[in-house]
Write a protein that holds these residues in place. Structure first.
Motif, PDB file in Angstrom:
ATOM      1  N   HIS A  40       0.608  -0.819  -0.375  1.00  0.00           N
ATOM      2  CA  HIS A  40       0.260  -0.047   0.366  1.00  0.00           C
ATOM      3  C   HIS A  40       0.813   1.229   0.319  1.00  0.00           C
ATOM      4  O   HIS A  40       0.549   2.243  -0.700  1.00  0.00           O
ATOM      5  CB  HIS A  40      -0.779  -0.393   1.535  1.00  0.00           C
ATOM      6  CG  HIS A  40      -2.282  -0.373   1.102  1.00  0.00           C
ATOM      7  ND1 HIS A  40      -3.286  -0.211   0.653  1.00  0.00           N
ATOM      8  CD2 HIS A  40      -1.960  -2.064   0.697  1.00  0.00           C
ATOM      9  CE1 HIS A  40      -4.029  -1.229   0.792  1.00  0.00           C
ATOM     10  NE2 HIS A  40      -3.579  -2.425   0.418  1.00  0.00           N
ATOM     11  N   SER A 108     -11.435   2.094  -0.297  1.00  0.00           N
ATOM     12  CA  SER A 108     -10.052   1.065  -0.051  1.00  0.00           C
ATOM     13  C   SER A 108     -10.814   1.202   1.954  1.00  0.00           C
ATOM     14  O   SER A 108     -10.166   0.607   2.076  1.00  0.00           O
ATOM     15  CB  SER A 108      -8.868   1.617  -0.728  1.00  0.00           C
ATOM     16  OG  SER A 108      -8.269   2.708   0.005  1.00  0.00           O
ATOM     17  N   GLY A 112     -10.300  -1.912   4.567  1.00  0.00           N
ATOM     18  CA  GLY A 112     -10.031  -1.546   5.033  1.00  0.00           C
ATOM     19  C   GLY A 112     -10.335  -2.617   6.723  1.00  0.00           C
ATOM     20  O   GLY A 112     -10.329  -2.455   7.266  1.00  0.00           O
ATOM     21  N   LEU A 128      -5.480   1.809   8.620  1.00  0.00           N
ATOM     22  CA  LEU A 128      -7.184   0.626   8.649  1.00  0.00           C
ATOM     23  C   LEU A 128      -7.546   1.091   8.985  1.00  0.00           C
ATOM     24  O   LEU A 128      -9.050   0.726   8.489  1.00  0.00           O
ATOM     25  CB  LEU A 128      -6.416  -0.724   8.388  1.00  0.00           C
ATOM     26  CG  LEU A 128      -5.586  -1.474   7.537  1.00  0.00           C
ATOM     27  CD1 LEU A 128      -5.110  -3.396   8.468  1.00  0.00           C
ATOM     28  CD2 LEU A 128      -6.201  -1.444   6.376  1.00  0.00           C
TER      29      LEU A 128
END
Length: 178
Positions: A40, A108, A112, A128
Motif C-alpha cells: 500500500h 479502500s 480496510g 486500516l
C-alpha cells in the motif's frame, strides 16, 4: 447512470483481482501484515500527492482529513520498517480522473475497516482504521453522485489504472518476500 454506478460496473473486474491478491495476506501474522502495508505504501502517498496537485480540495474540501499516508507511514515505522520505493501514480488530467482515483481510495477505506478485524491487537492499525470526518464516506458518495463529469471514461480509466498499480505493488512486495 451515476458516475458511481459507472465506476462500480466498469471496474468490478479490477476490484475483484485486487481483492483476490490482497486477500491472500494473513494480516494476523506480523510479516504478512508488514508486506501488505508496504504494498500500500508504494501507492497511497504518491496517489494522495497527485490528487493534491490536481486540485482535489475543490471537489472534497475535507480532503486533508481524508489522507492516510501518514497513518500508513507510522504503522510501518512501528513495525520497524521503512517506506518502500513509490510507484508513479496515474496521471490526473481533469476532474473525471480525480473522481476515478478518489473512488478507489475512498472505497479502500471500507475494505480496510473489514480487514482491520483480522489484525492482531498488538499490531499497529491506524491506516486500516482511520478516524476521518464523521460521515465521510456518505459525503464522498453524495459528491460523487452529484458530480457532473462530461467524460466518465476518463474516470474509469484513472480508477482502473490505480487498481492496476495496487496489483503491481502487491506483486512486487510478494516477490520480495524470502
Amino acid at each position: 447512470m451515476s458516475l458511481r454506478s459507472v465506476l462500480r460496473a466498469q471496474t468490478a473486474d479490477c476490484h475483484a483481482e485486487v481483492d483476490k491478491l490482497f486477500g491472500t495476506f494473513d494480516l494476523s501474522r506480523k510479516e504478512q501484515y508488514r508486506t501488505f502495508l508496504r504494498a500500500h505504501a508504494r501507492i497511497i502517498p504518491a496517489a494522495e500527492d497527485a490528487l493534491e496537485e490536481a486540485g482535489v480540495i475543490r471537489l472534497l474540501p475535507d480532503w486533508p482529513e481524508r489522507r492516510r499516508a501518514q497513518l500508513l507511514s507510522a504503522d510501518i515505522g512501528e513495525l520497524g520498517d521503512r517506506l518502500p520505493e513509490r510507484l508513479p501514480p496515474p496521471a490526473l488530467q481533469g476532474e473525471a480522473a480525480i473522481w476515478g482515483v478518489l473512488y478507489v481510495l475512498e472505497g479502500s477505506k471500507l475494505g480496510g475497516a473489514l480487514l482491520a478485524k483480522s489484525v492482531r491487537d498488538s499490531l499497529p492499525s491506524a491506516y486500516l482504521t482511520p478516524q476521518g470526518p464523521k460521515g465521510a464516506i456518505k459525503v464522498f458518495m453524495d459528491r460523487l453522485d452529484a458530480s457532473d463529469v462530461a467524460d466518465p471514461a476518463a474516470a474509469v480509466s484513472a480508477a482502473r489504472a490505480l487498481f492496476d498499480l495496487f496489483l503491481k505493488a502487491g506483486q512486487l512486495e510478494l516477490e520480495a518476500v524470502p
